[in-house]
Write a protein that holds these residues in place. Structure first.
Motif, PDB file in Angstrom:
ATOM      1  N   VAL A 238     -24.532 -28.878   1.432  1.00 17.03           N
ATOM      2  CA  VAL A 238     -25.356 -27.947   2.354  1.00 17.03           C
ATOM      3  C   VAL A 238     -26.492 -28.914   3.198  1.00 17.03           C
ATOM      4  N   ALA A 239     -27.000 -29.470   2.459  1.00 17.90           N
ATOM      5  CA  ALA A 239     -28.324 -30.190   2.682  1.00 17.90           C
ATOM      6  C   ALA A 239     -27.770 -31.195   3.570  1.00 17.90           C
ATOM      7  N   LEU A 240     -26.804 -32.038   3.499  1.00 20.33           N
ATOM      8  CA  LEU A 240     -26.151 -32.872   4.318  1.00 20.33           C
ATOM      9  C   LEU A 240     -25.899 -32.205   5.859  1.00 20.33           C
ATOM     10  N   GLY A 245     -28.006 -30.917  11.430  1.00 23.19           N
ATOM     11  CA  GLY A 245     -28.141 -29.992  12.782  1.00 23.19           C
ATOM     12  C   GLY A 245     -27.271 -28.745  12.535  1.00 23.19           C
ATOM     13  N   ALA A 246     -26.812 -28.347  11.287  1.00 22.71           N
ATOM     14  CA  ALA A 246     -26.291 -26.943  11.245  1.00 22.71           C
ATOM     15  C   ALA A 246     -26.979 -25.781  11.417  1.00 22.71           C
ATOM     16  N   ASP A 247     -26.735 -24.908  12.159  1.00 22.37           N
ATOM     17  CA  ASP A 247     -27.502 -23.672  12.380  1.00 22.37           C
ATOM     18  C   ASP A 247     -27.233 -22.629  11.415  1.00 22.37           C
ATOM     19  N   VAL A 248     -26.011 -22.408  10.960  1.00 19.42           N
ATOM     20  CA  VAL A 248     -25.651 -21.311  10.109  1.00 19.42           C
ATOM     21  C   VAL A 248     -24.866 -22.145   9.029  1.00 19.42           C
ATOM     22  N   LEU A 249     -24.718 -21.425   7.875  1.00 21.67           N
ATOM     23  CA  LEU A 249     -24.540 -22.349   6.793  1.00 21.67           C
ATOM     24  C   LEU A 249     -23.338 -21.427   6.002  1.00 21.67           C
ATOM     25  N   LEU A 250     -22.254 -21.796   5.897  1.00 18.71           N
ATOM     26  CA  LEU A 250     -21.107 -21.004   5.504  1.00 18.71           C
ATOM     27  C   LEU A 250     -20.572 -21.284   4.210  1.00 18.71           C
ATOM     28  N   ILE A 251     -20.368 -20.556   3.274  1.00 22.40           N
ATOM     29  CA  ILE A 251     -19.816 -20.803   1.876  1.00 22.40           C
ATOM     30  C   ILE A 251     -18.536 -19.932   1.954  1.00 22.40           C
ATOM     31  N   LYS A 252     -17.188 -20.584   1.474  1.00 21.54           N
ATOM     32  CA  LYS A 252     -16.077 -20.086   1.443  1.00 21.54           C
ATOM     33  C   LYS A 252     -15.386 -20.718   0.045  1.00 21.54           C
ATOM     34  N   PRO A 253     -14.678 -20.001  -0.504  1.00 26.36           N
ATOM     35  CA  PRO A 253     -14.612 -18.257  -0.765  1.00 26.36           C
ATOM     36  C   PRO A 253     -15.880 -17.856  -0.856  1.00 26.36           C
TER      37      PRO A 253
END
Length: 326
Positions: A238-240, A245-253
């Motif tokens: 996630v830090a990378l 420049g990610a705006d929203v961070l998604l976790i799946k599942p």
């Protein structure tokens, strides 16, 4: 025994809702929409009750149905009319997602997110261009840097079609940076990226692969999706993406990874999304069909738990059903 502390005082009707810590609303939810270029009628998805693939000319109608429930956002997945080794239909101007997004944007007021990946478009079912000899050698995998070029082209084509947000899901190293650069170079500096920042090689994806026709033709995805055993690695991943420049961070599942959702919420200030995936949806439906669970109750409780863990938005196949009852 000291009975001065009685938590039950705040559980009676009237006060219970006043002290409720977590609220779920329709605006928290994103509904997946499957658009299929190979059909001219809706095709039920057997492993995902209540969901269908829709033809391109019904994409806007399908999204209007979603909007009527109060859900404001959709994420669009495409099933192309043909596939090849690099997934070239993924970035084609007349591709299934591109045509569907144009219709949706013109005919609805939905917020439109697009999935940026190649597995639905490659004839081998992997999430990018594969290394030479990969079909014969299970230790070979996706060519990371070549794939970045293809993902960037795909994201730009979605932006040009009218997408409000792009969501790269391939877990390719550097994908956010490559897409951010390409979007900026084409004048889309304001278009946000929702990165699948921590996506695990999960057994819960089975029904989705039926829905999107994206199962690998050989091997598996363990070389690029995360090991379900690893939690700390998610923070690094996630830090990378944040740096790129990610705006929203998604976790799946979502449900089996609520610890990861909570850790990301605690560590980063960005909006956090969680994907309540197809297997999580299907297993609740299966239990309900057996009469073992109340589907409405467990669907709502599942999404509430994801929100409580720290998700700001939830991608879920329950979006419409839960939104109708909220």
């Amino acid at each position: 025994m000291d009975m001065s502390h009685r938590p039950r005082r705040l559980r009676s009707d009237g006060v219970r809702s006043l002290v409720r810590e977590t609220e779920l609303s329709a605006s928290d939810l994103v509904a997946p929409v499957f658009v299929d270029a190979t059909t001219d009628e809706r095709v039920p998805i057997g492993s995902m009750p209540g969901h269908t693939r829709v033809p391109v000319d019904q994409a806007a109608e399908r999204v209007r149905e979603v909007r009527e429930t109060g859900v404001e956002a959709v994420i669009v997945f495409g099933v192309p009319e043909s596939k090849d080794a690099e997934g070239s239909r993924a970035w084609a101007d007349d591709g299934v997602v591109q045509r569907a997004v144009r219709r949706i944007v013109e005919e609805t007021d939905a917020y439109v997110i697009t999935d940026v990946c190649l597995c639905e478009y490659t004839d081998h079912g992997h999430c990018g261009a594969i290394e030479s000899g990969a079909r014969a050698d299970p230790h070979m995998t996706v060519d990371n840097d070549r794939t970045l070029e293809l993902l960037a082209k795909t994201a730009v084509s979605h932006a040009e079609a009218g997408a409000d947000m792009v969501a790269p899901s391939s877990m390719t190293d550097g994908m956010v940076g490559a897409i951010r650069t390409a979007l900026d170079d084409h004048g889309f500096e304001s278009l946000p990226i929702m990165s699948y920042a921590a996506k695990y090689e999960s057994a819960f994806y089975g029904p989705f692969r039926d829905a999107a026709d994206g199962a690998p033709a050989f091997g598996d995805r363990r070389h690029y999706q995360m090991d379900p055993a690893n939690g700390r690695e998610a923070t690094r991943e996630v830090a990378l993406d944040v740096e790129e420049g990610a705006d929203v961070l998604l976790i799946k599942p979502a449900l089996a990874y609520l610890d990861v959702v909570a850790d990301v919420r605690e560590t980063f200030d960005h909006p956090v999304a969680a994907y309540n995936v197809s297997g999580e949806y299907a297993m609740l439906h299966a239990a309900a069909e057996k009469g073992w669970l109340d589907l409405d109750a467990v669907a709502h409780e599942s999404l509430l738990s994801i929100k409580r863990a720290g998700a700001d938005l939830i991608l879920t196949y329950f979006a419409e059903d839960v939104a109708r009852r909220l």
